[in-house]
Design an enzyme around this catalytic site. Structure first.
Site, PDB file in Angstrom:
ATOM      1  N   HIS A  22       9.393   3.869  -3.384  1.00  0.00           N
ATOM      2  CA  HIS A  22       9.369   3.745  -1.950  1.00  0.00           C
ATOM      3  C   HIS A  22      10.548   4.598  -1.178  1.00  0.00           C
ATOM      4  O   HIS A  22      10.622   4.276  -0.108  1.00  0.00           O
ATOM      5  CB  HIS A  22       9.807   2.037  -1.701  1.00  0.00           C
ATOM      6  N   ASP A  42      -3.096  40.510   2.347  1.00  0.00           N
ATOM      7  CA  ASP A  42      -1.539  40.169   1.853  1.00  0.00           C
ATOM      8  C   ASP A  42      -0.634  41.285   1.808  1.00  0.00           C
ATOM      9  O   ASP A  42       0.299  40.922   1.450  1.00  0.00           O
ATOM     10  CB  ASP A  42      -1.753  39.245   0.768  1.00  0.00           C
ATOM     11  N   GLY A  43      -1.174  42.576   2.307  1.00  0.00           N
ATOM     12  CA  GLY A  43      -0.195  43.403   2.427  1.00  0.00           C
ATOM     13  C   GLY A  43      -0.155  44.057   1.110  1.00  0.00           C
ATOM     14  O   GLY A  43       1.147  44.796   0.812  1.00  0.00           O
ATOM     15  N   THR A  48     -15.630  47.607   4.377  1.00  0.00           N
ATOM     16  CA  THR A  48     -15.201  47.414   3.106  1.00  0.00           C
ATOM     17  C   THR A  48     -15.113  48.747   2.222  1.00  0.00           C
ATOM     18  O   THR A  48     -15.504  49.768   2.972  1.00  0.00           O
ATOM     19  CB  THR A  48     -15.853  46.508   1.809  1.00  0.00           C
ATOM     20  N   SER A  66      -8.881  41.525  -6.739  1.00  0.00           N
ATOM     21  CA  SER A  66     -10.321  41.855  -6.691  1.00  0.00           C
ATOM     22  C   SER A  66     -10.718  43.371  -6.619  1.00  0.00           C
ATOM     23  O   SER A  66     -11.639  43.872  -7.127  1.00  0.00           O
ATOM     24  CB  SER A  66     -10.707  41.175  -5.087  1.00  0.00           C
ATOM     25  N   CYS A 117      -2.457  46.222  -0.880  1.00  0.00           N
ATOM     26  CA  CYS A 117      -3.430  47.130  -1.194  1.00  0.00           C
ATOM     27  C   CYS A 117      -3.113  48.176  -1.958  1.00  0.00           C
ATOM     28  O   CYS A 117      -3.376  48.767  -2.914  1.00  0.00           O
ATOM     29  CB  CYS A 117      -4.523  47.271  -0.193  1.00  0.00           C
ATOM     30  N   GLY A 173      -9.205  49.444   1.778  1.00  0.00           N
ATOM     31  CA  GLY A 173     -10.008  49.540   0.556  1.00  0.00           C
ATOM     32  C   GLY A 173     -10.892  51.007   0.823  1.00  0.00           C
ATOM     33  O   GLY A 173     -11.108  51.771  -0.169  1.00  0.00           O
ATOM     34  N   SER A 180       0.954  -1.347  -0.181  1.00  0.00           N
ATOM     35  CA  SER A 180      -0.087  -0.043  -0.068  1.00  0.00           C
ATOM     36  C   SER A 180       0.878   1.081   0.054  1.00  0.00           C
ATOM     37  O   SER A 180       2.145   1.283  -0.050  1.00  0.00           O
ATOM     38  CB  SER A 180      -0.965   0.027   1.155  1.00  0.00           C
TER      39      SER A 180
END
Length: 616
Positions: free
Chosen positions: A222, A402-403, A532, A484, A405, A596, A58
């Site tokens: 293996h 995520d820093g 937002t 986004s 913007c 934002g 296996s």
């Protein structure tokens, strides 16, 4: 030694649990009571046909139980992880298919000492009971340039042998014919693997160690040693090295890749490679083979025979003619066999021409016209503001995102400039965006520039109609801004352009603001109070409704709207995020305003200041 983490119930029972799990989800497979053996549920349908049994340790899932089904294996016998199966279980499987009325049994065995011994002993015992049993040992390893006494190891090519044998059995071929045909196929096949990391057997640590900048070429399934260790290089070079090694005439286990040859290619995930990397390797393998004049008849890409969680890949090449290819194409119900298109890979068109964009009618204003100059100054003010806020917005974004913007908004203003990353090593991102003044780098011979609003302002007359202006800005941001934020701004501007198609008075601009916000809410899923950019925009829109009154004065109303937007942006630090990436962060960590919302308020402030600078 640090023991690896595994999602198992127990080390001793994990092989049984894994096989039972496959059977539980697949009504076409059944377990043989008292043994680690899986068989077709419709054994009555093998009467008069050759039964095909395979197996091994296996840890190689989906091999081998995933290949049980009509047109492939009749059953498999599984051992513990990386351990040959028990002789008694192999013999029990042979007896089961004999009792079902099979016209002989073929054991398909990978070339490992334990598998040869245990399957061979079961074969001899079954023959002593009167069974018609034969065994084919598959050795497709192309790693070693000189012949080893133990022979070539059995690797992922064994899966292709399962397929060829299964198609022959389903067609009613005799045991002797199947042995002859699969032996010939196995002799026209080679496999070579490469690993970026080891695997670890449940209850144990890694099977070997690799430095961060090393890979192992030619290892077994293996974790056995390969032929050499290499420094990390780009995927294209790794694939070329693998194919060169597999096809070198100095290699006694080579595959004869002459120009005009036709092959089935298997790009096999050894367990822990991402599918992104697998796609990169697959594309490189097809290109490299076609550059040699080799025709890729079929390409299988996926996890076919793994080594637990090993981050690595193997390439298998099977030389085929039309007859052998027909056996590869034959139908099977095995769940792990891919649904292949029965057309060659080589020779197919891989790119569809993009549809032409619909005609856009833009009436540019001459560069010196007053309207054009006013718009240009406002947009320049917006760009300057966004560039000045880059680091502040990035800092705000590090708390919940995520820093990037600020960098994203700066890219909208300036575009992006990318340079080769210094000291690039394989596996890293190959380009970096300098945060210093781009003009310092623009003359670099490998500099890549992606212009945005600033360059657009300096290179083309602006559209005369406000609706056209916003539509053009929308396309620019969607293409250059990314993320986004780019999608949201593009959505806002696209929708805002609609009310401005027939008129452009202050009331129409207020309606445009409402239309843009409504579109953002409909597709983005956020609402005021969700922390937002909508918080700033909705606050401004509330004040801008005053423009719908006859005789409303634009600048005072806009000034109040900007103040409301800035206050709303500041208030977001007291809000719990209800949308976007920040909604997954504990509210206790969100002590700063939403980046934002701050950026949207800053854009509105820049528009106001740009207009004020031209008033009076």
């Amino acid at each position: 030694m640090q023991v690896s983490k595994k999602l198992v119930n127990s080390v001793s029972g994990c092989a049984d649990d894994a096989l039972a799990g496959l059977v539980a989800c697949n009504p076409a497979i059944q377990l043989l009571q008292g043994h680690r053996v899986a068989l077709r549920s419709d054994l009555e349908n093998i009467r008069g046909r050759v039964a095909l049994l395979s197996g091994g340790g296996s840890g190689h899932e989906p091999a081998h139980a995933g290949y049980i089904g009509k047109g492939m294996l009749t059953g498999v016998v599984a051992g513990a992880v990386f351990t040959s199966p028990a002789v008694g279980s192999i013999l029990a499987a042979i007896r089961a298919v004999m009792q079902a009325g099979s016209a002989g049994t073929l054991l398909i065995v990978k070339n490992y000492t334990g598998d040869r011994l245990n399957f061979g002993l079961a074969l001899e015992q079954a023959r002593a009971e009167g069974a018609d049993v034969q065994m084919v040992v598959v050795g497709d390893d192309s790693a070693f340039t000189t012949q080893k006494k133990a022979g070539r190891r059995g690797l992922c090519g064994t899966v292709l042998i399962h397929k060829v044998a299964g198609a022959l059995s389903e067609a009613g071929a005799s045991l002797e014919e199947i042995v002859r045909r699969v032996t010939a196929a196995a002799g026209a096949m080679g496999t070579l693997g490469v690993s970026l990391s080891p695997c670890s057997v449940p209850g144990s640590g890694p099977t070997f160690q690799l430095a961060q900048d090393e890979l192992e070429l030619g290892l077994g399934i293996h974790g056995e040693a390969g032929v050499r260790r290499m420094k990390m290089v780009p995927a294209d070079e790794i694939v070329k090295t693998m194919l060169d090694h597999m096809s070198s005439p100095s290699n006694t286990s080579c595959v004869a890749l002459e120009p005009g040859a036709s092959v089935v290619l298997v790009v096999n995930n050894l367990g822990g490679l991402s599918f992104l990397e697998l796609g990169v390797v697959a594309g490189a393998a097809v290109r490299c083979l076609e550059d040699r004049g080799v025709r890729v008849a079929r390409a299988l890409v996926g996890a076919f025979m793994t080594a637990l969680e090993m981050a690595g890949v193997s390439l298998t090449l099977l030389l085929v003619d039309d007859e052998l290819l027909g056996l590869i194409d034959a139908k099977t119900t095995a769940v792990a066999w891919p649904n292949l298109a029965r057309v060659p890979v080589t020779g197919q068109s891989r790119v569809l021409a993009a549809p032409e964009e619909g005609p856009t009618v833009e009436e540019p204003v001459p560069a010196g016209a007053p309207a054009s100059q006013r718009v240009r100054l406002v947009l320049e003010q917006v760009c300057s503001t966004l560039l000045g806020l880059q680091e502040e917005l990035n800092e705000l974004d590090r708390a919940a995102g995520d820093g990037d913007c600020g960098s994203t908004h700066a890219r909208a203003a300036r575009g992006s400039l990318r340079l080769p990353k210094p000291s690039l090593s394989w596996g890293e991102v190959g380009w970096w965006e300098p945060t210093l003044e781009p003009s310092l780098f623009a003359s670099h011979p490998r500099c890549r520039v992606s212009p945005a609003i600033q360059q657009w302002l300096n290179s083309t007359p602006l559209p005369a109609q406000p609706s056209q202006l916003l539509s053009t800005l929308s396309r620019l941001l969607l293409e250059k801004m990314g993320g986004s934020s780019g999608a949201l701004y593009g959505l806002f501007l696209t929708a805002a352009a609609q009310p401005l198609q027939s008129r452009s008075d202050p009331a129409a601009w207020a309606a445009a603001m409402e239309a843009g916000i409504e579109a953002m809410q409909r597709y983005g899923g956020a609402a005021p109070g969700d922390r937002t950019m909508l918080d700033s925009l909705c606050a401004a829109a509330e004040e801008l409704r005053a423009l719908q009154a006859p005789g409303a004065d634009l600048l005072p109303v806009l000034a109040k709207a900007v103040q409301s937007a800035e206050a709303a942006a500041e208030s977001t630090k007291n809000m719990e995020a209800g949308a976007g990436r920040a909604s997954y962060i504990s509210s206790a960590r969100l002590e700063l305003p939403d980046p934002g919302a701050v950026a949207a308020a800053a854009v509105l402030r820049a528009v106001l200041e740009g207009l004020q600078s031209q008033s009076g």
